[in-house]
Design an enzyme around this catalytic site. Sequence first.
Site, PDB file in Angstrom:
ATOM      1  N   GLU A  23       0.792  -1.232   0.000  1.00 40.27           N
ATOM      2  CA  GLU A  23       0.000   0.000   0.000  1.00 40.27           C
ATOM      3  C   GLU A  23       0.828   1.288   0.000  1.00 40.27           C
ATOM      4  O   GLU A  23       0.837   2.020   0.996  1.00 40.27           O
ATOM      5  CB  GLU A  23      -0.957   0.017   1.208  1.00 40.27           C
ATOM      6  CG  GLU A  23      -1.999  -1.065   1.180  1.00 40.27           C
ATOM      7  CD  GLU A  23      -3.115  -0.821   2.211  1.00 40.27           C
ATOM      8  OE1 GLU A  23      -3.062   0.182   2.938  1.00 40.27           O
ATOM      9  OE2 GLU A  23      -4.052  -1.630   2.267  1.00 40.27           O
ATOM     10  N   GLU A  40      -4.947  -8.688   0.981  1.00 37.30           N
ATOM     11  CA  GLU A  40      -5.448  -8.528   2.345  1.00 37.30           C
ATOM     12  C   GLU A  40      -6.946  -8.285   2.283  1.00 37.30           C
ATOM     13  O   GLU A  40      -7.428  -7.610   1.370  1.00 37.30           O
ATOM     14  CB  GLU A  40      -4.860  -7.287   3.051  1.00 37.30           C
ATOM     15  CG  GLU A  40      -3.460  -7.423   3.552  1.00 37.30           C
ATOM     16  CD  GLU A  40      -2.986  -6.171   4.290  1.00 37.30           C
ATOM     17  OE1 GLU A  40      -3.820  -5.412   4.823  1.00 37.30           O
ATOM     18  OE2 GLU A  40      -1.765  -5.968   4.303  1.00 37.30           O
TER      19      GLU A  40
HETATM   20  C1  NOJ Z   1      -3.634  -2.511   5.557  1.00 42.01           C
HETATM   21  C2  NOJ Z   1      -2.231  -2.691   6.080  1.00 42.01           C
HETATM   22  O1  NOJ Z   1      -1.448  -3.304   5.108  1.00 42.01           O
HETATM   23  C3  NOJ Z   1      -2.183  -3.508   7.369  1.00 42.01           C
HETATM   24  O2  NOJ Z   1      -0.889  -3.414   7.875  1.00 42.01           O
HETATM   25  C4  NOJ Z   1      -3.230  -3.024   8.340  1.00 42.01           C
HETATM   26  O3  NOJ Z   1      -3.147  -3.670   9.560  1.00 42.01           O
HETATM   27  C5  NOJ Z   1      -4.596  -3.206   7.706  1.00 42.01           C
HETATM   28  N1  NOJ Z   1      -4.662  -2.358   6.553  1.00 42.01           N
HETATM   29  C6  NOJ Z   1      -5.755  -2.851   8.628  1.00 42.01           C
HETATM   30  O4  NOJ Z   1      -5.730  -1.503   8.922  1.00 42.01           O
END
Ligand code: NOJ
Length: 444
Positions: free
Chosen positions: A166, A356
Amino acid sequence: MKGSDFGNDFLWGVAIAAQQNEGAHNIDGRGASIWDAFARRQGKIKNGDKPSHACDFYYRYKDDILLARALGFKVFRFSIGWTRILPEGTGRVNKAGVAFYHKVIDECLELGMIPFVTLYHWDLPQELEKEGGWASHQLLKWFTRFVTVCMHEYGDKVKNWIVLNEPMGFTTLGYMIGKHAPGKMGLEYFLPAVHNAAMAQAEGGKIIRAEVKDAYIGTSFSCSEIMPYTQKEADVQAANRMDILLNRLFIEPSLGMGYPHEEGFNLTDRIHLHNKAWKYTERMKFDFDFIGIQNYFSLTVKHNPLIPYIQATEVSATTRKVPHTSMGWEINADSFYRMVKRFSAYEGVKDVIISEGGAYFKDNLVNGVIDDAHRIQYFQDYLQALLKAKQEGVNVKGYFAWTLMDNFEWSEGYKARFGLVHVDFKTQLRTIKNSGYWFRKLLC
Ligand code: NOJ
């Protein structure tokens, strides 16, 4: 719905990240990261929480990987902590840190799990931040060295790589609004950080391609459907600006399309104005084998002239009284479906992996049981939406749940729990939530 509805070769995984899980912050020569430093600053992290011990994954990795397998997953996504490998960020390699990831990878392979490894999941070495971090013109040189060391060490064992996690998340939160480490604020940090991240994502891909035989290379993008609060022209324009910023800024240069530019909101000009050397260049292009998509919420925005540059603000899910998680993030599986379709439709995108997906809901531990029905419903709805996209022809190859166990949720500290497994942070006791059992039933 069954896991097999997605096909037998679908990659079901679970994801974690070094800074959020490992702990052991000063063990075996690890250097400090920007998050270790940020957490020491008062008021930056809820409850004054620190990532120093987190879930103790550094010592418990064997049990935790076994747990991931027991829940039915076959992919284990984790990240390499830059400061374990290069404590000062560049220069000297730390042998003990290198050895740790060999052990994690070997454990995965021994258990028949496929390691998917992220190179950068937000833990920049603090020593490099002192020199300007992501906003420094030296960033590319530092990142090249880190990636090269990782490929020489792990390239023969690991074939699946995610270059950046991200980039929109860490540049905006860390260098524009200061909510995340390193806590910098303003376009003078944000714009160079964007330029360097766009360069690094392509450069990382090229290094992997050159060094690793049969590599499967991707990078992950956050994305959020942006809805205007009303159909008034000013709100529609505000939504469009937000869309350019949040959804298009990193994928488009990587595909060779240049920075997104539109009448009245031309990011290229803005970045270029800041520094004449920072034009879109072909060096930002890389032929990724897959893109990772991470969609946690959709956003509704309205025009707000008081907000510099973007001139838009969110109208929260709670204000609008629509379903949301305990983060306040809107739950909208249809919107997720549309974003998967939209990103996969870019020309040049090959495979798609949901690298994710998950949610924080307040959990109650009652007599050793966590009946997290909301989280189960969330996964059920989002996976159903994904299946629909897949059946309509989207080339989606995998889904990685975020996250194996409750962990250090950045500026939210340990309060925001996204895990399929509950962690008691005092005793490190793990308790599988009902959502964890739900996955096992889906997958086994
Ligand atoms: C995206 C991130 O990559 C991760 O590290 C984070 O915990 C999650 N979002 C939830 O916020």
